[in-house]
Write a protein that holds these residues in place. Structure first.
Motif, PDB file in Angstrom:
ATOM      1  N   ASP A 157       0.829  -1.215   0.000  1.00  0.00           N
ATOM      2  CA  ASP A 157       0.000   0.000   0.000  1.00  0.00           C
ATOM      3  C   ASP A 157       0.862   1.264   0.000  1.00  0.00           C
ATOM      4  OD1 ASP A 157      -2.321  -1.447  -0.044  1.00  0.00           O
ATOM      5  OD2 ASP A 157      -2.708  -1.305   2.108  1.00  0.00           O
ATOM      6  N   MET A 158       1.944   1.243   0.776  1.00  0.00           N
ATOM      7  CA  MET A 158       2.834   2.406   0.826  1.00  0.00           C
ATOM      8  C   MET A 158       3.562   2.592  -0.507  1.00  0.00           C
ATOM      9  SD  MET A 158       4.437   2.328   4.684  1.00  0.00           S
ATOM     10  CE  MET A 158       5.257   3.910   4.475  1.00  0.00           C
ATOM     11  N   LYS A 159       3.873   1.480  -1.153  1.00  0.00           N
ATOM     12  CA  LYS A 159       4.522   1.581  -2.459  1.00  0.00           C
ATOM     13  C   LYS A 159       3.617   2.303  -3.444  1.00  0.00           C
ATOM     14  CE  LYS A 159       6.368  -1.095  -6.331  1.00  0.00           C
ATOM     15  NZ  LYS A 159       7.010  -2.337  -6.778  1.00  0.00           N
ATOM     16  N   MET A 160       2.345   1.960  -3.465  1.00  0.00           N
ATOM     17  CA  MET A 160       1.419   2.595  -4.398  1.00  0.00           C
ATOM     18  C   MET A 160       1.201   4.069  -4.051  1.00  0.00           C
ATOM     19  SD  MET A 160       0.764   0.403  -6.687  1.00  0.00           S
ATOM     20  CE  MET A 160      -0.588   1.206  -7.556  1.00  0.00           C
ATOM     21  N   LYS A 161       1.262   4.399  -2.780  1.00  0.00           N
ATOM     22  CA  LYS A 161       1.055   5.793  -2.382  1.00  0.00           C
ATOM     23  C   LYS A 161       2.271   6.659  -2.718  1.00  0.00           C
ATOM     24  CE  LYS A 161       0.367   8.935   1.496  1.00  0.00           C
ATOM     25  NZ  LYS A 161       0.029   9.126   2.915  1.00  0.00           N
ATOM     26  N   TYR A 162       3.473   6.172  -2.363  1.00  0.00           N
ATOM     27  CA  TYR A 162       4.673   6.990  -2.499  1.00  0.00           C
ATOM     28  C   TYR A 162       5.405   6.786  -3.830  1.00  0.00           C
ATOM     29  CZ  TYR A 162       4.250   8.185   2.454  1.00  0.00           C
ATOM     30  OH  TYR A 162       3.798   8.652   3.668  1.00  0.00           O
ATOM     31  N   MET A 163       4.991   5.782  -4.609  1.00  0.00           N
ATOM     32  CA  MET A 163       5.658   5.474  -5.878  1.00  0.00           C
ATOM     33  C   MET A 163       7.156   5.258  -5.670  1.00  0.00           C
ATOM     34  SD  MET A 163       3.289   5.477  -8.131  1.00  0.00           S
ATOM     35  CE  MET A 163       1.574   5.927  -8.213  1.00  0.00           C
ATOM     36  N   VAL A 164       7.475   4.496  -4.640  1.00  0.00           N
ATOM     37  CA  VAL A 164       8.850   4.190  -4.271  1.00  0.00           C
ATOM     38  C   VAL A 164       8.952   2.685  -4.061  1.00  0.00           C
ATOM     39  CG1 VAL A 164      10.583   4.482  -2.455  1.00  0.00           C
ATOM     40  CG2 VAL A 164       9.294   6.456  -3.241  1.00  0.00           C
ATOM     41  N   SER A 165      10.119   2.109  -4.339  1.00  0.00           N
ATOM     42  CA  SER A 165      10.277   0.664  -4.224  1.00  0.00           C
ATOM     43  C   SER A 165      10.122   0.193  -2.783  1.00  0.00           C
ATOM     44  CB  SER A 165      11.649   0.235  -4.748  1.00  0.00           C
ATOM     45  OG  SER A 165      12.677   0.626  -3.864  1.00  0.00           O
ATOM     46  N   ILE A 166       9.785  -1.085  -2.638  1.00  0.00           N
ATOM     47  CA  ILE A 166       9.643  -1.693  -1.310  1.00  0.00           C
ATOM     48  C   ILE A 166      10.960  -1.601  -0.548  1.00  0.00           C
ATOM     49  CG2 ILE A 166       9.238  -3.878  -0.103  1.00  0.00           C
ATOM     50  CD1 ILE A 166       7.378  -4.617  -2.465  1.00  0.00           C
ATOM     51  N   GLY A 167      12.058  -1.852  -1.252  1.00  0.00           N
ATOM     52  CA  GLY A 167      13.369  -1.777  -0.611  1.00  0.00           C
ATOM     53  C   GLY A 167      13.670  -0.388  -0.081  1.00  0.00           C
ATOM     54  N   ALA A 168      13.318   0.655  -0.841  1.00  0.00           N
ATOM     55  CA  ALA A 168      13.571   2.031  -0.405  1.00  0.00           C
ATOM     56  C   ALA A 168      12.700   2.393   0.790  1.00  0.00           C
ATOM     57  CB  ALA A 168      13.316   3.003  -1.553  1.00  0.00           C
ATOM     58  N   LEU A 169      11.485   1.871   0.831  1.00  0.00           N
ATOM     59  CA  LEU A 169      10.593   2.118   1.967  1.00  0.00           C
ATOM     60  C   LEU A 169      11.167   1.517   3.247  1.00  0.00           C
ATOM     61  CD1 LEU A 169       7.225   1.364   0.161  1.00  0.00           C
ATOM     62  CD2 LEU A 169       7.814   3.566   1.189  1.00  0.00           C
ATOM     63  N   GLU A 170      11.625   0.276   3.153  1.00  0.00           N
ATOM     64  CA  GLU A 170      12.177  -0.380   4.340  1.00  0.00           C
ATOM     65  C   GLU A 170      13.473   0.277   4.773  1.00  0.00           C
ATOM     66  OE1 GLU A 170      14.363  -3.227   6.849  1.00  0.00           O
ATOM     67  OE2 GLU A 170      14.994  -2.257   4.981  1.00  0.00           O
ATOM     68  N   TYR A 171      14.276   0.697   3.809  1.00  0.00           N
ATOM     69  CA  TYR A 171      15.545   1.365   4.124  1.00  0.00           C
ATOM     70  C   TYR A 171      15.292   2.635   4.933  1.00  0.00           C
ATOM     71  CZ  TYR A 171      19.879   4.011   3.311  1.00  0.00           C
ATOM     72  OH  TYR A 171      21.030   4.758   3.483  1.00  0.00           O
ATOM     73  N   ARG A 172      14.285   3.403   4.512  1.00  0.00           N
ATOM     74  CA  ARG A 172      13.938   4.633   5.234  1.00  0.00           C
ATOM     75  C   ARG A 172      13.500   4.304   6.659  1.00  0.00           C
ATOM     76  NH1 ARG A 172      14.011   9.744   7.019  1.00  0.00           N
ATOM     77  NH2 ARG A 172      12.344  11.125   6.302  1.00  0.00           N
ATOM     78  N   ALA A 173      12.675   3.279   6.789  1.00  0.00           N
ATOM     79  CA  ALA A 173      12.183   2.882   8.118  1.00  0.00           C
ATOM     80  C   ALA A 173      13.318   2.398   9.006  1.00  0.00           C
ATOM     81  CB  ALA A 173      11.126   1.798   7.966  1.00  0.00           C
ATOM     82  N   TYR A 174      14.216   1.612   8.443  1.00  0.00           N
ATOM     83  CA  TYR A 174      15.329   1.067   9.234  1.00  0.00           C
ATOM     84  C   TYR A 174      16.252   2.187   9.714  1.00  0.00           C
ATOM     85  CZ  TYR A 174      19.347  -1.813  10.499  1.00  0.00           C
ATOM     86  OH  TYR A 174      20.395  -2.420  11.189  1.00  0.00           O
TER      87      TYR A 174
END
Length: 394
Positions: A272-289
């Motif tokens: 869901d976050m990928k579709m909202k932010y148009m960013v890869s799953i890996g980049a989303l997790e990297y930001r969170a980590y």
């Protein structure tokens, strides 16, 4: 008179070494060197082959050079994995020289809006140079990213490319081989460019490329890329990556959305976050980590799952998100040629170019410019049927 400099420029523009061109023309490498340095003149048959190879008219080689050296090898920001490709940088400067020269010709016909990217660059440098000891490097980068997102009026990452073009950045697509994702540079004439490589990339990865290169344009202005050590180059690449992460995933909004994820170590929880932010799953997790929202063990499990499911190269939903292509230059040429501010035929004849030359240069599809091939009646265009995207010069 044969101008060897023009042969050298179109050779470099097409990414050919002297040896590669010699092989195509069935002559020696020494012969190409002699042509380019004007020690000898190619025979008619050879000149005719060069004309067909480079999509120019025969007269092209017999008229004076028109491009200027406005770009420098040391100003081109390549990714760290592209360090071996820096030998191609000279050829990229030739490409930028041609692009910039023709853009100047087209833009001289219009009154263009004031570019905002230069002001944003100056603001970014000021923030980066703050002496406040409370602002460490990470917080400075985040401040720069927040300011950039605000000034560029980014409401959704889906419209990122359009907003960057609107700010004054020239974005083009170019086949640079599989190893080069993108590069960026400021020319000597203060024109900012982002050149995108592999078109097969997903839309979300292209968004990260755009944000990464924006980071270079804002943070690394005037840095001599050729003089950097390997460690220094890694440092500025990390800065551009961190900027991209902060820029695409603004902190407060990201924290709110991330709090809704049930299993943080599961890549599929990020759809869901990928579709909202148009960013890869890996980049989303990297930001969170990096924000300490996952433990080290959760981070390792996430990437192990990512590898096991083959999501490193092809992520779910990639096919559902359309790739946005650059449109600024297309709109510029459409306005000029449709309004007969400049005739395409006259332009090509003036520089002794074939239509395909211009299409390849700007990354257009084959025959894209044929829509402007026939001169249109100037009287057809009235105030009622022309969209005023820019002001015309009187």
């Amino acid at each position: 008179m044969f101008f060897g400099e023009k042969l050298q420029s179109v050779r470099e523009l097409n990414g050919l070494s002297r040896k590669e061109l010699a092989d195509k023309l069935n002559v020696s490498e020494q012969a190409i060197w002699q042509y380019e340095n004007q020690y000898t003149v190619p025979k008619f048959e050879i000149a005719n082959e060069m004309k067909k190879l480079f999509n120019v008219k025969a007269q092209f080689f017999y008229t004076e050079p028109f491009t200027k050296n406005i770009s420098k090898v040391e100003s081109i920001a390549y990714r760290s994995e592209d360090r071996e490709a820096r030998k191609k940088a000279k050829m990229e400067t030739t490409y930028l020289d041609f692009i910039s020269y023709f853009l100047d010709n087209f833009e001289n016909k219009l009154n263009l809006p004031v570019s905002t990217i230069k002001q944003l660059r100056e603001e970014s440098i000021q923030i980066l140079n703050l002496s406040n000891k409370e602002n460490n490097e990470a917080s400075q980068l985040e401040l720069i990213a927040e300011n950039a997102r605000k000034k560029l009026d980014i409401q959704s990452n889906e419209g990122l490319l359009y907003k960057l073009e609107l700010s004054g950045i020239y974005i083009l697509e170019k086949n640079m081989g599989a190893s080069i994702d993108a590069y960026s540079t400021w020319t000597n004439e203060e024109k900012p460019f982002i050149i995108l490589g592999n078109r097969k990339k997903s839309a979300v990865r292209r968004n990260f490329d755009l944000a990464h290169e924006l980071g270079h344009l804002l943070l690394h202005y005037k840095i001599d890329m050729d003089s950097l050590t390997k460690d220094e180059h890694k440092k500025i690449e990390k800065e551009a990556n961190d900027f991209a992460s902060y820029f695409l995933l603004p902190k407060e909004e990201f924290l709110k959305d991330f709090s809704l994820i049930s299993k943080k170590s599961n890549p599929e929880s990020y759809f869901d976050m990928k579709m909202k932010y148009m960013v890869s799953i890996g980049a989303l997790e990297y930001r969170a980590y990096k924000m300490n929202l996952l433990t080290f063990e959760e981070n390792r499990y996430f990437y192990a799952t990512l590898n096991r499911k083959g999501y490193r190269k092809n992520e779910p939903l990639d096919e559902d998100i359309s790739i946005v292509r650059p449109g600024k230059i297309r709109s510029l040429l459409d306005l000029i040629f449709k309004n007969q501010l400049l005739s395409l035929n006259d332009f090509l004849n003036h520089y002794y170019l074939d239509r395909v030359f211009l299409e390849d240069l700007f990354g257009f599809e084959n025959k894209y410019l044929t829509q402007y091939g026939e001169p249109l009646d100037r009287e057809y265009f009235t105030n009622s049927n022309v969209v005023p995207l820019f002001s015309q010069k009187i």
